[in-house]
Every structure is written in structure tokens, then in C-alpha cells.
Design an enzyme around this catalytic site. Structure first.
Site, PDB file in Angstrom:
ATOM      1  N   ASP A 106      -4.766 -13.434   2.954  1.00 30.86           N
ATOM      2  CA  ASP A 106      -6.024 -12.955   3.523  1.00 30.86           C
ATOM      3  C   ASP A 106      -7.210 -13.228   2.605  1.00 30.86           C
ATOM      4  OD1 ASP A 106      -4.890 -11.164   1.756  1.00 30.86           O
ATOM      5  OD2 ASP A 106      -5.134  -9.401   3.033  1.00 30.86           O
ATOM      6  N   ASP A 117      -2.689 -10.667  -2.780  1.00 28.67           N
ATOM      7  CA  ASP A 117      -3.287 -10.231  -1.521  1.00 28.67           C
ATOM      8  C   ASP A 117      -4.756  -9.873  -1.762  1.00 28.67           C
ATOM      9  OD1 ASP A 117      -2.251  -8.993   1.348  1.00 28.67           O
ATOM     10  OD2 ASP A 117      -3.925  -7.853   0.517  1.00 28.67           O
ATOM     11  N   HIS A 137       0.820  -1.226   0.000  1.00 31.20           N
ATOM     12  CA  HIS A 137       0.000   0.000   0.000  1.00 31.20           C
ATOM     13  C   HIS A 137       0.850   1.271   0.000  1.00 31.20           C
ATOM     14  CE1 HIS A 137      -3.587  -2.309   0.400  1.00 31.20           C
ATOM     15  NE2 HIS A 137      -3.315  -2.741   1.620  1.00 31.20           N
TER      16      HIS A 137
END
Length: 242
Positions: A184, A95, A59
Site C-alpha cells: 500500500d 506496510d 495491527h
């Protein structure tokens, strides 16, 4: 930059999730150094390496942080490959959340192809970026591939997007591969909404091995703590063929 402390934080960060303490830089630098050590191992002849980076990085952009990310470990490693003889590098971000920082860093470049599978930004963090229409700019046009997927996505739908990205990465013919490895996407992850099972991560690892490229795995997200190690190791075991 503004003078007020809160204002300065929002000047450099796109959210308020990342705290800054006296040891934040040390932790972020060591995470980036871990990714670089992994890249250097691959550059030295290892088939693959796994960089267990904390904090994660995808990020973080050129000049901003957020989403628990301060330095973009995967992007830094990709640049290491480019600086040491690799002409083209692919980053495959699996992800659950879009790698908005990685996209921003390489958006106008053609020496890095980014393919990202993630929750649709219409409902999922980091929002605003990660739509399929975002395909790069200038010389980077066509080198940014986003696969936004709806809440509740299960294995068949996720796998179809993965295989499409897999084919496009292969067509790009990179000489090195960086995997932004988030697990995740697991069905029990508390902050995510995909439905992958632990066994699926073995298949993911096997398909990554099929690229037959020098490969660096860089750890990103995963919040189902009891299953985090199992799922990450499953990817690596699938990659190794064990």
C-alpha cells in the site's frame, strides 16, 4: 470487560474497523495457519515462502484487535522460528501503516528486532504509536526501530529509510527474517499517501534477498486492487532475481 455489546467491542478492539461475524474466527485462524505453514516450509529447508494471509495481522496485539487484523500472523510466525531453533528473528514491516500490534508484542524482548517504515502517526492510522522515539523497553531497548515518514514520501526518501533499516537489521545478525509485506506504499493506493511505482517493488525484493536469510513473506495491506497482484509479485520476482 463491560456488559454492553458495543462496550465489549471497544474493550478488545482499538478501532471500529473490524467486524465480528460467525466466521471471523475461522478466517483469522486460517490466516495464522497460513503464516505458520510458510514458517514451517522455511524451517524445513526452503529458502523462502510467501504466506498470502487474509485477514492481515500486524495491527493485532497480545490482547486486542483492530485495523482489519485479529491475529498477528507475522508475530506468530516469528515465534514459530524462535520455538524451532532460531535465536534471533527480525521482522521488517514495509506496510504503509505502522505495525502497532507487532510492536506491542515484542516491545520488551531482545530476541526479535522490529523495523517498521510507515506513515507518520501524527496524521496516519493507526495513530498514537510508531514514533521514532519508541525504541523498546527493558531487554527490548533498541530492538524496536520506527521510521515515520511524511505524506507524499517518494522513492528516494523511502529508499533512504529502507537502507538504514536494512543496515540495522544486518547488524542485529538475525537467523531468520519475516517480512510484513504491505504494498500500500504504491502511488495509486486509495488510503495511503506514499508515491512508490510498481518498478520499485522489484528493487525492494532484490534488497531483501541480499540479507541472504531464510525468509518468510507475510501479506499485509494493499488496496489498489488492480495493481495489488503486480506489486506483490514484483517483490517476489525481485527476491528471486527474475
Amino acid at each position: 470487560p463491560p456488559a454492553g455489546l458495543d462496550a465489549r467491542l471497544s474493550y478488545y478492539s482499538f478501532d471500529m474497523a473490524g467486524s465480528i461475524t460467525e466466521t471471523t474466527w475461522q478466517a483469522a485462524k486460517r490466516a495464522a495457519d497460513t503464516a505458520l505453514a510458510g514458517a514451517d516450509a522455511v524451517l524445513s529447508g526452503e529458502r523462502a515462502a510467501f504466506a498470502l494471509c487474509r485477514p492481515p495481522g500486524h495491527h493485532a496485539g497480545r490482547d486486542f484487535f483492530g485495523g482489519y487484523c485479529y491475529l498477528n500472523n507475522a508475530a506468530i510466525a516469528a515465534q514459530r522460528f524462535l520455538d524451532n531453533g532460531h535465536a534471533r528473528v527480525a521482522i521488517f514491516d514495509i506496510d504503509y501503516h505502522h505495525g502497532n500490534g507487532t510492536q506491542e508484542i515484542f516491545y520488551d524482548r531482545d530476541d526479535v528486532l522490529l523495523a517498521s517504515l510507515h506513515g507518520d502517526p501524527d496524521f496516519e492510522f493507526p495513530f498514537h504509536l510508531g514514533y521514532a522515539r519508541e525504541r523498546g523497553a527493558g531487554s527490548g531497548e533498541g530492538h524496536n526501530l520506527n521510521y515515520p515518514l511524511p505524506a507524499g514520501t517518494d522513492w528516494p526518501e523511502w529508499q533512504a529509510a529502507f537502507e538504514d533499516a536494512h543496515a540495522k537489521i544486518s547488524a542485529y545478525a538475525p537467523t531468520a527474517l519475516v517480512i510484513s509485506l504491505g504494498v500500500d506504499t504504491f502511488k495509486e493506493d486509495p488510503i495511503s499517501q506514499f508515491k512508490l511505482e510498481s518498478e520499485h517493488f522489484l528493487t525492494i525484493g532484490r534488497r531483501i534477498a541480499d540479507f541472504a536469510l531464510p525468509t518468510l513473506f507475510v501479506m499485509e495491506g494493499g488496496y489498489a486492487v488492480d495493481a495489488l497482484g503486480v506489486n506483490a509479485v514484483n517483490v517476489l520476482q525481485g527476491f528471486q532475481g527474475t
